[in-house]
Scaffold this active site. Structure first.
Site, PDB file in Angstrom:
ATOM      1  N   ARG A 129      -6.318  20.823  19.127  1.00  0.00           N
ATOM      2  CA  ARG A 129      -7.151  20.930  17.910  1.00  0.00           C
ATOM      3  C   ARG A 129      -6.392  21.470  16.702  1.00  0.00           C
ATOM      4  NH1 ARG A 129     -11.102  23.082  21.707  1.00  0.00           N
ATOM      5  NH2 ARG A 129     -12.304  21.327  22.465  1.00  0.00           N
ATOM      6  N   LYS A 151      -2.006  13.730   4.008  1.00  0.00           N
ATOM      7  CA  LYS A 151      -2.662  12.545   4.587  1.00  0.00           C
ATOM      8  C   LYS A 151      -1.871  12.133   5.819  1.00  0.00           C
ATOM      9  CE  LYS A 151      -5.037  10.266   0.770  1.00  0.00           C
ATOM     10  NZ  LYS A 151      -5.081   9.068  -0.091  1.00  0.00           N
ATOM     11  N   GLU A 193       7.096   3.999  -5.283  1.00  0.00           N
ATOM     12  CA  GLU A 193       6.177   5.155  -5.340  1.00  0.00           C
ATOM     13  C   GLU A 193       6.586   6.112  -6.460  1.00  0.00           C
ATOM     14  OE1 GLU A 193       3.412   5.108  -3.669  1.00  0.00           O
ATOM     15  OE2 GLU A 193       3.689   4.460  -1.590  1.00  0.00           O
ATOM     16  N   LYS A 235       2.532  14.882  -7.709  1.00  0.00           N
ATOM     17  CA  LYS A 235       1.662  14.763  -6.534  1.00  0.00           C
ATOM     18  C   LYS A 235       1.018  16.112  -6.208  1.00  0.00           C
ATOM     19  CE  LYS A 235       0.704  12.753  -2.202  1.00  0.00           C
ATOM     20  NZ  LYS A 235       0.976  11.791  -1.169  1.00  0.00           N
ATOM     21  N   GLU A 245      -9.526  13.777  -1.737  1.00  0.00           N
ATOM     22  CA  GLU A 245      -9.811  12.540  -2.472  1.00  0.00           C
ATOM     23  C   GLU A 245     -11.302  12.338  -2.758  1.00  0.00           C
ATOM     24  OE1 GLU A 245      -7.053   9.324  -1.557  1.00  0.00           O
ATOM     25  OE2 GLU A 245      -8.608   7.903  -2.105  1.00  0.00           O
ATOM     26  N   ARG A 249      -7.666  12.181  -6.784  1.00  0.00           N
ATOM     27  CA  ARG A 249      -6.533  11.811  -5.918  1.00  0.00           C
ATOM     28  C   ARG A 249      -6.410  10.296  -5.724  1.00  0.00           C
ATOM     29  NH1 ARG A 249      -4.233  14.616  -0.346  1.00  0.00           N
ATOM     30  NH2 ARG A 249      -2.637  13.030  -0.008  1.00  0.00           N
ATOM     31  N   ASN A 253      -3.329   6.005  -5.425  1.00  0.00           N
ATOM     32  CA  ASN A 253      -3.390   4.729  -4.711  1.00  0.00           C
ATOM     33  C   ASN A 253      -3.233   3.534  -5.648  1.00  0.00           C
ATOM     34  OD1 ASN A 253      -3.693   5.280  -1.890  1.00  0.00           O
ATOM     35  ND2 ASN A 253      -5.634   6.228  -2.427  1.00  0.00           N
ATOM     36  N   HIS A 256      -2.220   0.170  -4.293  1.00  0.00           N
ATOM     37  CA  HIS A 256      -2.349   0.202  -2.831  1.00  0.00           C
ATOM     38  C   HIS A 256      -3.442  -0.718  -2.292  1.00  0.00           C
ATOM     39  CE1 HIS A 256       0.332   3.549  -3.321  1.00  0.00           C
ATOM     40  NE2 HIS A 256       0.341   3.835  -2.043  1.00  0.00           N
ATOM     41  N   HIS A 260      -2.026  -2.825   0.461  1.00  0.00           N
ATOM     42  CA  HIS A 260      -2.438  -2.734   1.866  1.00  0.00           C
ATOM     43  C   HIS A 260      -2.881  -4.096   2.392  1.00  0.00           C
ATOM     44  CE1 HIS A 260      -3.296   1.908   1.833  1.00  0.00           C
ATOM     45  NE2 HIS A 260      -2.013   1.622   1.890  1.00  0.00           N
ATOM     46  N   HIS A 273       6.175  -1.021   3.077  1.00  0.00           N
ATOM     47  CA  HIS A 273       5.038  -0.444   2.358  1.00  0.00           C
ATOM     48  C   HIS A 273       5.334  -0.368   0.851  1.00  0.00           C
ATOM     49  CE1 HIS A 273       1.626   2.123   1.492  1.00  0.00           C
ATOM     50  NE2 HIS A 273       2.433   2.999   0.927  1.00  0.00           N
TER      51      HIS A 273
HETATM   52  P1  NAD Z   1       9.543   4.184   7.452  1.00  0.00           P
HETATM   53  O1  NAD Z   1       9.072   5.466   7.923  1.00  0.00           O
HETATM   54  O2  NAD Z   1       9.270   2.975   8.289  1.00  0.00           O
HETATM   55  O3  NAD Z   1      11.108   4.276   7.178  1.00  0.00           O
HETATM   56  C1  NAD Z   1      11.775   3.149   6.698  1.00  0.00           C
HETATM   57  C2  NAD Z   1      12.989   2.789   7.572  1.00  0.00           C
HETATM   58  O4  NAD Z   1      14.069   3.634   7.227  1.00  0.00           O
HETATM   59  C3  NAD Z   1      12.772   2.949   9.051  1.00  0.00           C
HETATM   60  O5  NAD Z   1      13.445   1.933   9.737  1.00  0.00           O
HETATM   61  C4  NAD Z   1      13.415   4.300   9.325  1.00  0.00           C
HETATM   62  O6  NAD Z   1      13.807   4.442  10.662  1.00  0.00           O
HETATM   63  C5  NAD Z   1      14.595   4.248   8.403  1.00  0.00           C
HETATM   64  N1  NAD Z   1      15.135   5.526   7.973  1.00  0.00           N
HETATM   65  C6  NAD Z   1      14.440   6.644   7.666  1.00  0.00           C
HETATM   66  N2  NAD Z   1      15.270   7.568   7.160  1.00  0.00           N
HETATM   67  C7  NAD Z   1      16.513   7.037   7.173  1.00  0.00           C
HETATM   68  C8  NAD Z   1      17.767   7.503   6.773  1.00  0.00           C
HETATM   69  N3  NAD Z   1      17.917   8.680   6.179  1.00  0.00           N
HETATM   70  N4  NAD Z   1      18.835   6.704   6.968  1.00  0.00           N
HETATM   71  C9  NAD Z   1      18.676   5.477   7.515  1.00  0.00           C
HETATM   72  N5  NAD Z   1      17.508   4.953   7.876  1.00  0.00           N
HETATM   73  C10 NAD Z   1      16.431   5.741   7.710  1.00  0.00           C
HETATM   74  O7  NAD Z   1       8.952   3.837   6.009  1.00  0.00           O
HETATM   75  P2  NAD Z   1       8.677   4.732   4.729  1.00  0.00           P
HETATM   76  O8  NAD Z   1       8.822   3.815   3.584  1.00  0.00           O
HETATM   77  O9  NAD Z   1       9.415   5.996   4.739  1.00  0.00           O
HETATM   78  O10 NAD Z   1       7.137   5.120   4.882  1.00  0.00           O
HETATM   79  C11 NAD Z   1       6.131   4.137   4.877  1.00  0.00           C
HETATM   80  C12 NAD Z   1       4.921   4.698   5.560  1.00  0.00           C
HETATM   81  O11 NAD Z   1       4.451   5.829   4.846  1.00  0.00           O
HETATM   82  C13 NAD Z   1       3.768   3.728   5.646  1.00  0.00           C
HETATM   83  O12 NAD Z   1       3.224   3.752   6.933  1.00  0.00           O
HETATM   84  C14 NAD Z   1       2.772   4.272   4.645  1.00  0.00           C
HETATM   85  O13 NAD Z   1       1.449   3.973   4.985  1.00  0.00           O
HETATM   86  C15 NAD Z   1       3.050   5.733   4.707  1.00  0.00           C
HETATM   87  N6  NAD Z   1       2.661   6.465   3.502  1.00  0.00           N
HETATM   88  C16 NAD Z   1       1.904   7.574   3.658  1.00  0.00           C
HETATM   89  C17 NAD Z   1       1.548   8.317   2.557  1.00  0.00           C
HETATM   90  C18 NAD Z   1       0.784   9.597   2.749  1.00  0.00           C
HETATM   91  O14 NAD Z   1       0.335  10.171   1.753  1.00  0.00           O
HETATM   92  N7  NAD Z   1       0.643  10.081   3.954  1.00  0.00           N
HETATM   93  C19 NAD Z   1       1.963   7.925   1.284  1.00  0.00           C
HETATM   94  C20 NAD Z   1       2.738   6.789   1.158  1.00  0.00           C
HETATM   95  C21 NAD Z   1       3.085   6.066   2.277  1.00  0.00           C
HETATM   96  N1  GLY Z   2      -0.266   8.302  -1.225  1.00  0.00           N
HETATM   97  C1  GLY Z   2      -1.572   8.530  -1.686  1.00  0.00           C
HETATM   98  C2  GLY Z   2      -2.069   9.915  -1.456  1.00  0.00           C
HETATM   99  O1  GLY Z   2      -1.392  10.740  -0.907  1.00  0.00           O
HETATM  100  O2  GLY Z   2      -3.175  10.214  -1.807  1.00  0.00           O
END
Ligand code: NAD
Ligand code: GLY
Length: 368
Positions: A129, A151, A193, A235, A245, A249, A253, A256, A260, A273
Site C-alpha cells: 500500500r 503521475k 516535451e 512543471k 489535475e 495541470r 497535456n 497529448h 496518445h 511518445h
Molecule cells: P523510454 O522510457 O521508453 O526510454 C526511451 C529509450 O531510451 C528506451 O529504449 C530506454 O531503454 C532508452 N534509454 C533510457 N535512458 C538511456 C540512456 N541514458 N542511454 C541510452 N538509452 C537510454 O521513453 P521515454 O521517452 O523516456 O518515456 C516515455 C514514457 O513516459 C511514456 O510511457 C509516457 O507515457 C511516459 N510519460 C509520463 C509522464 C508522467 O508525467 N508520468 C510524462 C510524459 C511521459
Molecule cells: N505529463 C503531463 C503531466 O504530468 O501532467
C-alpha cells in the site's frame, strides 16, 4: 517529509506539495556522488528498477553509490520498451520485492526513461500500500517531464496510461551525463516535451529554445542544463497548484490527446511518445487556429520549431473515425466528449471541446 540532496547539484528545483514536497537535483556526476543520496532516510533495503538497455550502462554505478546507505541493494531488470509498460512487466517488480523479502521501508529507485519511471512509481504506490521511491531519469523526456509530478501508470490495450495512481517520489535526480548515451531519436523525443512548455506557459522560454535548438541537438551541457531546469521549474509550478489535475495541470497535456491516439492507434512503441506529442502539438495548434484562438504566424512558428527538433509534423493515416474513437478514451474526455488542450493566445492554454467537423479538417490537413 521532504528530502533534498546535498550540494552536488548544479541546480535544485523544489516542488511544493506540503508534506509530499521534494527536490529535483539537476547536474553532472550526480549518480556516483554519495552526497546526492545523503538525505534519503535510513532503510535496510533498496531495489533499483531498470531495464535491459539502461541497467548495463548505469545500474552498477548507482548500486555502488547507494551501498553506503542500505544494507542490501537489489536490482530488477525489466524488458525495454513502451510495449512492456503493462501488467506482466509490472508484476516482475512485485515478484522481485517479495522474493527479496522487501519490507514497507524498502526504497525503490527508478533508473531509466519514462517507461521505467511510470512503472516503478506505480509499483511503489501499490507495494504494501505504498513504499518510498526515487526517480533517477536517464532520458531527456523523463528529466524534463515524466519523473516530476507523481503521475504513474501502465498502458491498457484500449488506452494509454489508463491504469495508475498519483504518487509522488521523494527525490528526483537528473544526472545530465546520462544523456550522452541517449540515441538521437530519443533526444528529439525529449525536445518535444521541452518545446511544449513554451506555447502553454512561457514565451521567453520559447524564444530561448528557438535560439538554442542547435545547441540542444548537439547536447551542449549548458543548454541541456538550462532546458532541464526551466522545464522542471514550470512543471513544478503547475503541479504545485494542481497536483491531481482538477484543472490547470491539464495544460501539460498539450499535444497529448492527438498524440496518445497516434501511440495506441499504431500500437505502442511504433512512434516514440515524444514524437507522437510533437505531431500532436501541431494538430492541437491547427485546431486552435481553426477555432480562432491563435494566429497563423504563431502556429507556423511553433510547427517550424518542432520540425527543427527532428520531430514528425505530419501524422499517420489512421482515418479520422479511428482518431476520434481513440480520443474519446482519453482521460480528459467527459461523457464521451473529447476535450483538447488548445493554445488560447500566445503563451496560454485551456481545455476545450471542439466540433468533430473541425477535428476532421485538422486530421485531413495533418495526415496528408
Ligand atoms: P523510454 O522510457 O521508453 O526510454 C526511451 C529509450 O531510451 C528506451 O529504449 C530506454 O531503454 C532508452 N534509454 C533510457 N535512458 C538511456 C540512456 N541514458 N542511454 C541510452 N538509452 C537510454 O521513453 P521515454 O521517452 O523516456 O518515456 C516515455 C514514457 O513516459 C511514456 O510511457 C509516457 O507515457 C511516459 N510519460 C509520463 C509522464 C508522467 O508525467 N508520468 C510524462 C510524459 C511521459
Ligand atoms: N505529463 C503531463 C503531466 O504530468 O501532467
Amino acid at each position: 517529509m521532504s528530502f533534498a540532496p546535498a550540494s552536488t547539484a548544479l541546480h535544485q528545483v523544489r516542488i511544493d506539495l506540503g508534506d509530499r514536497s521534494y527536490a529535483i537535483a539537476i547536474g553532472s556526476g550526480l549518480l556516483d556522488a554519495p552526497a546526492t543520496w545523503q538525505a534519503m532516510p535510513a532503510a535496510q533495503t533498496a531495489l533499483i528498477v531498470s531495464n535491459t538497455t539502461v541497467a548495463p550502462l548505469y545500474a552498477q554505478r548507482l548500486a555502488q553509490a547507494l551501498a553506503s546507505r542500505y544494507r542490501q541493494v537489489h536490482q530488477v531488470v525489466l524488458p525495454d520498451g513502451e510495449v512492456h509498460k503493462e501488467w506482466q512487466t509490472l508484476n516482475l517488480v512485485f515478484d522481485a520485492l517479495l522474493a527479496k523479502g522487501c519490507d514497507r521501508k524498502t526504497v525503490l529507485y527508478a533508473l531509466g526513461g519514462g517507461v521505467v519511471g511510470d512503472m516503478t512509481g506505480f509499483a511503489a504506490a501499490c507495494y504494501m500500500r505504498g513504499v518510498p521511491f526515487v526517480q533517477v531519469p536517464t532520458t531527456l523526456l523523463a528529466q524534463v517531464d515524466s519523473s516530476v509530478g507523481g503521475k504513474t501508470a501502465i498502458n491498457h490495450p484500449l488506452g494509454k496510461n489508463m491504469v495508475g495512481a498519483f504518487y509522488q517520489p521523494q527525490l528526483v535526480v537528473c544526472d545530465l551525463d546520462t544523456l550522452a548515451t541517449l540515441p538521437a531519436r530519443e533526444l528529439s523525443a525529449g525536445l518535444a516535451e521541452i518545446i511544449k512548455y513554451g506555447p502553454i506557459a512561457d514565451l521567453d522560454f520559447l524564444d530561448w529554445i528557438e535560439a538554442n535548438i542547435d545547441a540542444l541537438l548537439a547536447r551542449k551541457a549548458g543548454a541541456l542544463a538550462h532546458a532541464v531546469r526551466r522545464s522542471c521549474e514550470i512543471k513544478a509550478w503547475v503541479v504545485g497548484q494542481d497536483e491531481r489535475e482538477a484543472g490547470l495541470r491539464a495544460i501539460l497535456n498539450f499535444g497529448h490527446t492527438f498524440g496518445h491516439a497516434i501511440e495506441s492507434g499504431l500500437g505502442y512503441g511504433q512512434w516514440l511518445h515524444g514524437e507522437a506529442v510533437g505531431c500532436g502539438m501541431v494538430m492541437a495548434l491547427q485546431l486552435s487556429q481553426r477555432l480562432g484562438l491563435v494566429d497563423p504566424a504563431f502556429v507556423a512558428r511553433v510547427t517550424a520549431l518542432i520540425a527543427r527538433a527532428g520531430l514528425p509534423i505530419t501524422g499517420p493515416k489512421l482515418g479520422a473515425e479511428r482518431y476520434l474513437e481513440l480520443m474519446r478514451v482519453d482521460k480528459k474526455a467527459e461523457a464521451g466528449e473529447i476535450r483538447f488542450v488548445l493554445i488560447d493566445g500566445r503563451g496560454k492554454a485551456s481545455l476545450r471541446a471542439a466540433p468533430d467537423a473541425l477535428v476532421r479538417e485538422v486530421l485531413a490537413h495533418c495526415c496528408p
